[in-house]
Design a protein around this motif. Structure first.
Motif, PDB file in Angstrom:
ATOM      1  N   GLU A   1       0.828  -1.207   0.000  1.00  0.00           N
ATOM      2  CA  GLU A   1       0.000   0.000   0.000  1.00  0.00           C
ATOM      3  C   GLU A   1       0.864   1.259   0.000  1.00  0.00           C
ATOM      4  N   THR A   2       1.893   1.270   0.823  1.00  0.00           N
ATOM      5  CA  THR A   2       2.799   2.418   0.874  1.00  0.00           C
ATOM      6  C   THR A   2       3.465   2.645  -0.478  1.00  0.00           C
ATOM      7  N   ALA A   3       3.886   1.567  -1.127  1.00  0.00           N
ATOM      8  CA  ALA A   3       4.536   1.671  -2.435  1.00  0.00           C
ATOM      9  C   ALA A   3       3.589   2.284  -3.473  1.00  0.00           C
ATOM     10  N   ILE A   4       2.322   1.887  -3.445  1.00  0.00           N
ATOM     11  CA  ILE A   4       1.343   2.441  -4.387  1.00  0.00           C
ATOM     12  C   ILE A   4       1.151   3.933  -4.155  1.00  0.00           C
ATOM     13  N   LEU A   5       1.054   4.341  -2.896  1.00  0.00           N
ATOM     14  CA  LEU A   5       0.891   5.764  -2.575  1.00  0.00           C
ATOM     15  C   LEU A   5       2.113   6.573  -3.007  1.00  0.00           C
ATOM     16  N   LEU A   6       3.290   5.995  -2.852  1.00  0.00           N
ATOM     17  CA  LEU A   6       4.508   6.683  -3.289  1.00  0.00           C
ATOM     18  C   LEU A   6       4.554   6.812  -4.808  1.00  0.00           C
ATOM     19  N   ILE A   7       4.096   5.790  -5.520  1.00  0.00           N
ATOM     20  CA  ILE A   7       4.044   5.856  -6.984  1.00  0.00           C
ATOM     21  C   ILE A   7       3.115   6.992  -7.440  1.00  0.00           C
ATOM     22  N   VAL A   8       1.963   7.111  -6.780  1.00  0.00           N
ATOM     23  CA  VAL A   8       1.033   8.201  -7.116  1.00  0.00           C
ATOM     24  C   VAL A   8       1.664   9.557  -6.797  1.00  0.00           C
ATOM     25  N   ALA A   9       2.368   9.645  -5.666  1.00  0.00           N
ATOM     26  CA  ALA A   9       3.011  10.902  -5.277  1.00  0.00           C
ATOM     27  C   ALA A   9       4.095  11.306  -6.275  1.00  0.00           C
ATOM     28  N   VAL A  10       4.871  10.328  -6.743  1.00  0.00           N
ATOM     29  CA  VAL A  10       6.003  10.608  -7.629  1.00  0.00           C
ATOM     30  C   VAL A  10       5.559  10.831  -9.073  1.00  0.00           C
ATOM     31  N   PHE A  11       4.623  10.001  -9.555  1.00  0.00           N
ATOM     32  CA  PHE A  11       4.256  10.043 -10.974  1.00  0.00           C
ATOM     33  C   PHE A  11       2.887  10.666 -11.233  1.00  0.00           C
ATOM     34  N   GLY A  12       2.221  11.134 -10.192  1.00  0.00           N
ATOM     35  CA  GLY A  12       0.892  11.722 -10.377  1.00  0.00           C
ATOM     36  C   GLY A  12       0.880  12.907 -11.318  1.00  0.00           C
ATOM     37  N   TYR A  13       1.975  13.656 -11.354  1.00  0.00           N
ATOM     38  CA  TYR A  13       2.035  14.841 -12.211  1.00  0.00           C
ATOM     39  C   TYR A  13       1.915  14.480 -13.697  1.00  0.00           C
ATOM     40  N   THR A  14       2.155  13.212 -14.048  1.00  0.00           N
ATOM     41  CA  THR A  14       2.055  12.787 -15.449  1.00  0.00           C
ATOM     42  C   THR A  14       0.605  12.511 -15.858  1.00  0.00           C
ATOM     43  N   TYR A  15      -0.311  12.539 -14.906  1.00  0.00           N
ATOM     44  CA  TYR A  15      -1.724  12.264 -15.203  1.00  0.00           C
ATOM     45  C   TYR A  15      -2.253  13.278 -16.225  1.00  0.00           C
ATOM     46  N   ASP A  16      -2.764  12.771 -17.336  1.00  0.00           N
ATOM     47  CA  ASP A  16      -3.209  13.648 -18.420  1.00  0.00           C
ATOM     48  C   ASP A  16      -4.715  13.612 -18.657  1.00  0.00           C
ATOM     49  N   HIS A  17      -5.464  13.119 -17.667  1.00  0.00           N
ATOM     50  CA  HIS A  17      -6.937  13.117 -17.681  1.00  0.00           C
ATOM     51  C   HIS A  17      -7.532  12.182 -18.747  1.00  0.00           C
ATOM     52  N   THR A  18      -6.724  11.315 -19.316  1.00  0.00           N
ATOM     53  CA  THR A  18      -7.277  10.327 -20.240  1.00  0.00           C
ATOM     54  C   THR A  18      -7.886   9.175 -19.446  1.00  0.00           C
ATOM     55  N   LEU A  19      -8.732   8.393 -20.088  1.00  0.00           N
ATOM     56  CA  LEU A  19      -9.402   7.280 -19.410  1.00  0.00           C
ATOM     57  C   LEU A  19      -8.389   6.218 -18.977  1.00  0.00           C
ATOM     58  N   VAL A  20      -7.346   6.027 -19.786  1.00  0.00           N
ATOM     59  CA  VAL A  20      -6.327   5.027 -19.447  1.00  0.00           C
ATOM     60  C   VAL A  20      -5.583   5.421 -18.181  1.00  0.00           C
TER      61      VAL A  20
END
Length: 241
Positions: A101-120
Motif C-alpha cells: 500500500e505504501t509503495a502504491i501511494l509513493l508511486i502516485v506521489a512521484v508520478f501523479g504529475y504525469t496524469y493527463d486526464h485520459t481514461l487510461v
C-alpha cells in the motif's frame, strides 16, 4: 496495534489502529477524488455508476468501472491471502500488505504529475488506489476481528444509529460496552474526516505530492509496531540474563 489479535487485543489497540489508518483512508479518499475525480476508498458509488454505464451501453467506461471494483476486491483478496500464508499469529504478517500500500501511494506521489486526464491514466491511477484501499480494509478487518473499518463510513454511521437506540433503552445492562463501541465509531468518523480535510487542503496547494503524507503515516505505523516488538524482546532478554 497491528500484531495483537483475538484475546490479546484491547480497546486501546483498536483506537490506535482506527486513528492512524482512518486518517490515511480519509486523506486518500479526498485527494484521490480531487486528483482523479474518482472515489478511491470504497466501491458503493461505483456499483451505481457501473449499472448506469451498462444501461447507457457505454461499454468502455463500464469496463473501467468494473475493473475498479475488481481491483478493490483483488486488494482485499491479496491482503487476506498474504496474512493466511504467513499466519495470522505471526508478528509481521501485516508488514507486506502495508508495504505494498505504501509503495502504491509513493508511486502516485512521484508520478501523479504525469496524469493527463485520459481514461487510461484514470484507470491506472484510480485503480491502484482502490487496490491499496482494498488491501488496507481487509487487513484492518482481519486484525481487529471486523471491529474496525477504515475506508468507508456507511457501516459506521449505521452501527452508531443502532447502538444509540440500544443505549437509550431502559434497563440495558450492557451500557458500558455500548458506550465504548460508540466512542470507537466516533473516533473512526473523526479521524476519517480529519484525513479527508487534510487531503483536500494539501492537494489544493501541493498537488500529487500530498500523497507522501499517507505514505508517511503508514510507514510510521509499521515502524512503531516493529520498534515496540524489538524493545519488548530486548527487555525479555535482559530479564532472562
Amino acid at each position: 496495534m497491528l500484531r495483537h489479535l483475538d484475546t490479546k487485543r484491547t480497546y486501546g489497540h483498536n483506537v490506535q489502529l482506527a486513528s492512524l489508518l482512518c486518517v490515511t483512508a480519509g486523506f486518500v479518499n479526498a485527494a484521490g477524488f480531487l486528483g482523479f475525480s474518482v472515489l478511491t476508498t470504497n466501491v458503493t458509488g461505483h456499483a451505481a455508476l457501473f449499472a448506469e454505464q451498462i444501461a447507457s451501453q457505454n461499454w468502455k467506461t463500464a469496463r473501467v468501472v468494473g475493473l475498479w471494483m475488481f481491483l478493490f476486491l483483488a486488494g482485499a483478496f491479496v491482503s487476506s491471502l498474504i496474512v493466511s500464508w504467513i499466519g495470522r499469529n505471526q508478528r509481521f504478517s501485516y508488514v507486506i500488505p502495508l508495504m505494498i500500500e505504501t509503495a502504491i501511494l509513493l508511486i502516485v506521489a512521484v508520478f501523479g504529475y504525469t496524469y493527463d486526464h485520459t481514461l487510461v491514466d484514470k484507470e491506472l491511477f484510480a485503480g491502484g488506489l482502490l487496490f491499496a484501499m482494498g488491501l488496507q480494509n481487509a487487513l484492518v478487518s482481519i486484525v481487529s476481528s471486523s471491529v474496525v473499518r477504515t475506508t468507508h463510513l456507511t457501516g459506521t454511521f449505521t452501527d452508531i444509529g443502532i447502538e444509540l437506540a440500544q443505549l437509550i433503552q431502559k434497563g440495558n445492562e450492557d451500557s458500558k460496552a455500548l458506550k465504548a463501541r460508540i466512542k470507537l465509531r466516533l473516533v473512526i468518523i473523526f479521524f476519517f474526516m480529519c484525513g479527508a480535510l487534510c487531503g483536500a487542503y494539501l492537494f489544493h496547494y501541493t498537488g500529487f505530492i500530498a500523497f507522501y503524507i499517507p505514505a508517511f503515516i503508514l510507514s510510521y505505523t509499521l515502524l512503531t509496531d516493529i520498534y515496540r516488538i524489538r524493545i519488548k524482546r530486548f527487555y525479555q532478554r535482559l530479564k532472562s540474563a
